[in-house]
Design a protein around this motif. Structure first.
Motif, mmCIF file in Angstrom:
data_model
loop_
_atom_site.group_PDB
_atom_site.id
_atom_site.type_symbol
_atom_site.label_atom_id
_atom_site.label_comp_id
_atom_site.label_asym_id
_atom_site.label_seq_id
_atom_site.Cartn_x
_atom_site.Cartn_y
_atom_site.Cartn_z
ATOM 1 N N UNK A 75 2.399 -8.231 13.439
ATOM 2 C CA UNK A 75 1.442 -9.271 12.966
ATOM 3 C C UNK A 75 0.130 -8.422 12.607
ATOM 4 N N UNK A 76 0.031 -7.274 13.709
ATOM 5 C CA UNK A 76 -1.281 -6.537 13.400
ATOM 6 C C UNK A 76 -1.192 -5.638 12.129
ATOM 7 N N UNK A 77 -0.111 -4.798 12.112
ATOM 8 C CA UNK A 77 0.253 -4.103 10.843
ATOM 9 C C UNK A 77 0.279 -4.951 9.779
ATOM 10 N N UNK A 78 0.701 -6.155 9.365
ATOM 11 C CA UNK A 78 0.989 -7.028 8.387
ATOM 12 C C UNK A 78 -0.604 -7.376 8.080
ATOM 13 N N UNK A 79 -1.318 -7.750 8.927
ATOM 14 C CA UNK A 79 -2.619 -8.296 8.594
ATOM 15 C C UNK A 79 -3.697 -7.110 8.263
ATOM 16 N N UNK A 121 -7.319 -1.937 -1.755
ATOM 17 C CA UNK A 121 -6.898 -0.746 -1.400
ATOM 18 C C UNK A 121 -5.315 -0.593 -1.023
ATOM 19 N N UNK A 122 -4.734 0.518 -1.517
ATOM 20 C CA UNK A 122 -3.164 0.785 -1.047
ATOM 21 C C UNK A 122 -3.175 1.456 0.243
ATOM 22 N N UNK A 123 -2.275 1.472 1.094
ATOM 23 C CA UNK A 123 -2.291 1.999 2.404
ATOM 24 C C UNK A 123 -1.019 2.573 2.632
ATOM 25 N N UNK A 124 -0.933 3.800 3.233
ATOM 26 C CA UNK A 124 0.277 4.392 3.402
ATOM 27 C C UNK A 124 0.954 3.734 4.775
ATOM 28 N N UNK A 125 2.115 4.290 5.060
ATOM 29 C CA UNK A 125 2.760 3.922 6.379
ATOM 30 C C UNK A 125 2.087 4.460 7.410
ATOM 31 N N UNK A 156 5.985 0.224 18.421
ATOM 32 C CA UNK A 156 6.122 -1.025 17.604
ATOM 33 C C UNK A 156 5.378 -0.914 16.318
ATOM 34 N N UNK A 157 4.046 -0.444 16.462
ATOM 35 C CA UNK A 157 3.235 -0.168 15.350
ATOM 36 C C UNK A 157 3.779 0.634 14.156
ATOM 37 N N UNK A 158 4.313 1.904 14.687
ATOM 38 C CA UNK A 158 5.071 2.855 13.671
ATOM 39 C C UNK A 158 6.194 2.046 13.274
ATOM 40 N N UNK A 159 6.958 1.343 13.896
ATOM 41 C CA UNK A 159 8.352 0.836 13.310
ATOM 42 C C UNK A 159 7.892 -0.265 12.063
ATOM 43 N N UNK A 160 6.773 -0.934 12.618
ATOM 44 C CA UNK A 160 6.406 -2.081 11.820
ATOM 45 C C UNK A 160 6.077 -1.478 10.183
ATOM 46 N N UNK A 170 9.575 -0.877 5.666
ATOM 47 C CA UNK A 170 8.245 -1.196 6.306
ATOM 48 C C UNK A 170 7.292 -1.980 5.697
ATOM 49 N N UNK A 171 6.225 -2.420 6.374
ATOM 50 C CA UNK A 171 5.365 -3.614 5.808
ATOM 51 C C UNK A 171 5.021 -3.194 4.134
ATOM 52 N N UNK A 172 5.032 -4.418 3.661
ATOM 53 C CA UNK A 172 4.788 -4.196 2.284
ATOM 54 C C UNK A 172 4.018 -5.451 1.868
ATOM 55 N N UNK A 173 3.345 -5.314 0.787
ATOM 56 C CA UNK A 173 2.668 -6.552 0.082
ATOM 57 C C UNK A 173 3.687 -7.018 -0.778
ATOM 58 N N UNK A 174 4.264 -8.206 -0.697
ATOM 59 C CA UNK A 174 5.318 -8.796 -1.521
ATOM 60 C C UNK A 174 4.633 -9.772 -2.632
ATOM 61 N N UNK A 175 3.611 -10.320 -2.425
ATOM 62 C CA UNK A 175 2.785 -10.796 -3.645
ATOM 63 C C UNK A 175 1.384 -10.635 -3.515
ATOM 64 N N UNK A 176 1.011 -10.351 -4.909
ATOM 65 C CA UNK A 176 -0.434 -9.901 -5.036
ATOM 66 C C UNK A 176 -1.072 -10.768 -6.181
#
Length: 330
Positions: free
Chosen positions: A108-112, A122-126, A149-153, A320-326
């Motif tokens: 949740x935190x990583x996705x937010x 801004x584009x954010x690296x893993x 957990x944050x690193x996996x996400x 990992x976390x990605x923006x799927x719609x923008x």
């Protein structure tokens, strides 16, 4: 409108060595993988036609005028770290229940964070995502959580993650020979125990016990190193992975009261009796998902023995976390 998709994870070895209280003095390492089950967050600018400025929708609905009024700790912290002149609306969706041992809070935190930075253009690296989520959870919210957990996400994949004395976190993809990743995938079974727990309650006990449980934590660290070696070998002995998981689960039960209980022990023993080589309760303990490691030929018998539980089909190694719609708008 921005939508992020962030994976949940299954930790195999090394859990407990990812707490800063341990690895900053002793080092740590984990082996595990993300799965194709996700946390989704949608975020948009909220039009200025309401009494409230921000709207947050999860298991509760919050309509507030300032980020400081938000009850959800991660949303409050992330929005305060990323101040905005306009209102924001956040909606949360999830494939699996919260507090179930799959790293859902950190997902949740990583996705937010990913969504808020995308809203800022801004584009954010893993690597950035993982580090920022760790900072938010450990330093801003002051949650007693580890750093895996944050690193996996953020990174996704099937990895060996090393936690260094100087605080640096190194993520290495497990490079397996063709076909071995699928074999690993086909040995994993997930069952929902039917009850959830608050990970921090048990994590606090583990952190308090760090110095008392040095022997167990050192052994868990070495198991992660050994598992990495086995999985990357020419012909991995998957049976050894299962047997090591059984040993690791017995060690994990010693880290703090509440990691297991009679109900969990009954589930675990039933899975073992039906043919599982080993397994573990995922996350800090106390409830959530039980993972079994078993040859595919034993899966039907294990499912029959645990027919009162919900079996969840999953595949490992999701990204990992990605923006799927923008959809950009002013």
């Amino acid at each position: 409108m921005i939508i992020t998709r962030t994976p949940f994870r299954v930790s195999l070895f090394g859990g407990g060595t990812d707490y800063p209280a341990w690895y900053l003095e002793n080092g740590g390492a984990v082996v595990g993988t993300t799965i194709d089950k996700y946390c989704y967050l949608s975020l948009r600018k909220l039009p200025p036609f309401f009494e409230h400025k921000h709207r947050i929708v999860y298991s509760k609905i919050e309509n507030v005028c300032a980020p400081s009024e938000i009850q959800h700790p991660a949303v409050r912290a992330v929005m305060q770290e990323h101040p905005s002149d306009h209102g924001i609306e956040v909606h949360h969706f999830s494939d699996l229940p919260a507090r179930s041992g799959l790293g859902s809070s950190s997902a949740f935190t990583v996705g937010l964070i990913n969504a808020m930075r995308a809203l800022e253009g801004k584009i954010t690296s893993a690597t950035q995502l993982g580090i920022e989520a760790i900072r938010i959870e450990q330093e801003i919210i002051k949650e007693k959580v580890g750093s895996q957990d944050q690193v996996w996400a953020a990174h996704g994949g099937t990895n060996y993650i090393e936690f260094n004395h100087n605080g640096r976190i190194d993520v290495s993809k497990l490079i397996m020979r063709p076909g071995n990743h699928d074999i690993l995938n086909n040995h994993i079974l997930l069952f929902f125990t039917g009850f959830t727990r608050i990970a921090e309650t048990i994590a606090v006990k583990k952190i308090e016990n760090v110095k008392k449980k040095a022997s167990q934590l050192n052994t868990l660290h070495q198991m992660a190193v050994e598992a990495k070696s086995i999985l990357q070998s020419k012909e991995p002995q998957f049976e050894n992975i299962g047997l090591m998981l059984d040993d690791a689960w017995q060690l994990k039960r010693e880290l703090a009261n509440g990691v297991s209980n009679p109900q969990i022990d009954e589930i675990y023993n039933a899975g073992k009796a039906a043919g599982a080589l080993g397994g573990k309760l995922l996350g800090a303990g106390g409830g959530g998902f039980m993972m079994f490691f078993a040859p595919p030929a034993a899966h039907n018998k294990i499912k029959a023995a645990l027919s009162n539980l919900i079996h969840v089909n999953c595949n490992i190694g999701s990204e990992g976390s990605k923006v799927v719609s923008y959809e950009h708008y002013e």
